[in-house]
Design a protein around this motif. Structure first.
Motif, PDB file in Angstrom:
ATOM      1  N   LEU A 132      62.848  30.429  43.706  1.00  0.00           N
ATOM      2  CA  LEU A 132      61.998  29.471  44.387  1.00  0.00           C
ATOM      3  C   LEU A 132      61.095  30.204  45.362  1.00  0.00           C
ATOM      4  O   LEU A 132      61.549  31.071  46.096  1.00  0.00           O
ATOM      5  CB  LEU A 132      62.843  28.459  45.177  1.00  0.00           C
ATOM      6  N   VAL A 133      59.826  29.845  45.349  1.00  0.00           N
ATOM      7  CA  VAL A 133      58.898  30.333  46.359  1.00  0.00           C
ATOM      8  C   VAL A 133      58.860  29.243  47.416  1.00  0.00           C
ATOM      9  O   VAL A 133      58.520  28.094  47.124  1.00  0.00           O
ATOM     10  CB  VAL A 133      57.497  30.597  45.775  1.00  0.00           C
ATOM     11  N   VAL A 184      59.147  23.788  48.949  1.00  0.00           N
ATOM     12  CA  VAL A 184      59.192  24.589  47.732  1.00  0.00           C
ATOM     13  C   VAL A 184      57.786  24.599  47.149  1.00  0.00           C
ATOM     14  O   VAL A 184      57.218  23.550  46.840  1.00  0.00           O
ATOM     15  CB  VAL A 184      60.209  24.023  46.723  1.00  0.00           C
ATOM     16  N   LEU A 185      57.210  25.788  47.011  1.00  0.00           N
ATOM     17  CA  LEU A 185      55.842  25.931  46.528  1.00  0.00           C
ATOM     18  C   LEU A 185      55.776  26.294  45.052  1.00  0.00           C
ATOM     19  O   LEU A 185      54.728  26.155  44.436  1.00  0.00           O
ATOM     20  CB  LEU A 185      55.120  27.006  47.354  1.00  0.00           C
ATOM     21  N   GLU A 188      55.061  37.795  42.737  1.00  0.00           N
ATOM     22  CA  GLU A 188      53.605  37.885  42.648  1.00  0.00           C
ATOM     23  C   GLU A 188      52.944  36.644  43.240  1.00  0.00           C
ATOM     24  O   GLU A 188      51.939  36.737  43.948  1.00  0.00           O
ATOM     25  CB  GLU A 188      53.189  38.095  41.195  1.00  0.00           C
ATOM     26  N   TYR A 189      53.506  35.474  42.953  1.00  0.00           N
ATOM     27  CA  TYR A 189      52.963  34.229  43.491  1.00  0.00           C
ATOM     28  C   TYR A 189      53.108  34.184  45.009  1.00  0.00           C
ATOM     29  O   TYR A 189      52.167  33.822  45.727  1.00  0.00           O
ATOM     30  CB  TYR A 189      53.654  33.032  42.840  1.00  0.00           C
ATOM     31  N   ALA A 190      54.274  34.582  45.517  1.00  0.00           N
ATOM     32  CA  ALA A 190      54.495  34.608  46.968  1.00  0.00           C
ATOM     33  C   ALA A 190      53.526  35.572  47.643  1.00  0.00           C
ATOM     34  O   ALA A 190      52.969  35.269  48.707  1.00  0.00           O
ATOM     35  CB  ALA A 190      55.943  34.982  47.279  1.00  0.00           C
ATOM     36  N   ALA A 191      53.298  36.738  47.036  1.00  0.00           N
ATOM     37  CA  ALA A 191      52.358  37.712  47.603  1.00  0.00           C
ATOM     38  C   ALA A 191      50.942  37.148  47.646  1.00  0.00           C
ATOM     39  O   ALA A 191      50.214  37.341  48.623  1.00  0.00           O
ATOM     40  CB  ALA A 191      52.395  39.000  46.797  1.00  0.00           C
ATOM     41  N   GLN A 192      50.565  36.448  46.605  1.00  0.00           N
ATOM     42  CA  GLN A 192      49.243  35.819  46.565  1.00  0.00           C
ATOM     43  C   GLN A 192      49.104  34.793  47.695  1.00  0.00           C
ATOM     44  O   GLN A 192      48.080  34.749  48.383  1.00  0.00           O
ATOM     45  CB  GLN A 192      49.039  35.138  45.213  1.00  0.00           C
ATOM     46  N   LEU A 193      50.129  33.990  47.906  1.00  0.00           N
ATOM     47  CA  LEU A 193      50.105  32.993  48.982  1.00  0.00           C
ATOM     48  C   LEU A 193      50.042  33.672  50.349  1.00  0.00           C
ATOM     49  O   LEU A 193      49.318  33.217  51.242  1.00  0.00           O
ATOM     50  CB  LEU A 193      51.318  32.074  48.891  1.00  0.00           C
ATOM     51  N   ARG A 194      50.790  34.759  50.526  1.00  0.00           N
ATOM     52  CA  ARG A 194      50.763  35.480  51.799  1.00  0.00           C
ATOM     53  C   ARG A 194      49.373  36.055  52.084  1.00  0.00           C
ATOM     54  O   ARG A 194      48.928  36.060  53.229  1.00  0.00           O
ATOM     55  CB  ARG A 194      51.837  36.582  51.813  1.00  0.00           C
ATOM     56  N   ARG A 195      48.698  36.521  51.045  1.00  0.00           N
ATOM     57  CA  ARG A 195      47.335  37.028  51.228  1.00  0.00           C
ATOM     58  C   ARG A 195      46.387  35.936  51.726  1.00  0.00           C
ATOM     59  O   ARG A 195      45.377  36.224  52.351  1.00  0.00           O
ATOM     60  CB  ARG A 195      46.797  37.620  49.921  1.00  0.00           C
ATOM     61  N   ALA A 202      55.024  32.548  52.728  1.00  0.00           N
ATOM     62  CA  ALA A 202      55.830  32.334  51.530  1.00  0.00           C
ATOM     63  C   ALA A 202      56.856  33.441  51.355  1.00  0.00           C
ATOM     64  O   ALA A 202      56.586  34.607  51.624  1.00  0.00           O
ATOM     65  CB  ALA A 202      54.927  32.270  50.304  1.00  0.00           C
ATOM     66  N   THR A 203      58.026  33.056  50.872  1.00  0.00           N
ATOM     67  CA  THR A 203      59.085  34.008  50.563  1.00  0.00           C
ATOM     68  C   THR A 203      59.808  33.527  49.312  1.00  0.00           C
ATOM     69  O   THR A 203      59.671  32.372  48.909  1.00  0.00           O
ATOM     70  CB  THR A 203      60.056  34.161  51.748  1.00  0.00           C
ATOM     71  N   VAL A 204      60.574  34.397  48.692  1.00  0.00           N
ATOM     72  CA  VAL A 204      61.291  34.069  47.462  1.00  0.00           C
ATOM     73  C   VAL A 204      62.785  33.997  47.751  1.00  0.00           C
ATOM     74  O   VAL A 204      63.338  34.879  48.407  1.00  0.00           O
ATOM     75  CB  VAL A 204      61.013  35.121  46.360  1.00  0.00           C
ATOM     76  N   VAL A 205      63.415  32.943  47.248  1.00  0.00           N
ATOM     77  CA  VAL A 205      64.862  32.792  47.344  1.00  0.00           C
ATOM     78  C   VAL A 205      65.402  32.450  45.955  1.00  0.00           C
ATOM     79  O   VAL A 205      64.678  31.965  45.099  1.00  0.00           O
ATOM     80  CB  VAL A 205      65.275  31.703  48.364  1.00  0.00           C
TER      81      VAL A 205
END
Length: 54
Positions: free
Chosen positions: A44-45, A3-4, A20-27, A32-35
């Motif tokens: 949760l990211v 869990v990030l 937005e946080y998950a997208a930043q991590l993917r970049r 990262a994904t959201v559940v």
């Protein structure tokens, strides 16, 4: 799975902080994904690790 980040489900309208946080991590190369955690009503990211079964 790690869990990030945790974000409340009741954010302001039009705001998607978990996405937005998950997208930043993917970049930055993170998987990262959201559940949704229904028990705690939070988004949760998470990041799944390669050695985990699907």
């Amino acid at each position: 799975m790690s869990v990030l980040g945790r974000f409340p489900a009741g954010g302001p309208r039009g705001s998607w902080p978990a996405e937005e946080y998950a997208a930043q991590l993917r970049r930055h190369g993170r998987a990262a994904t959201v559940v949704m955690d229904l028990d705690s009503d939070t988004f949760l990211v998470v990041e799944h690790h390669q050695d985990e079964a699907a």
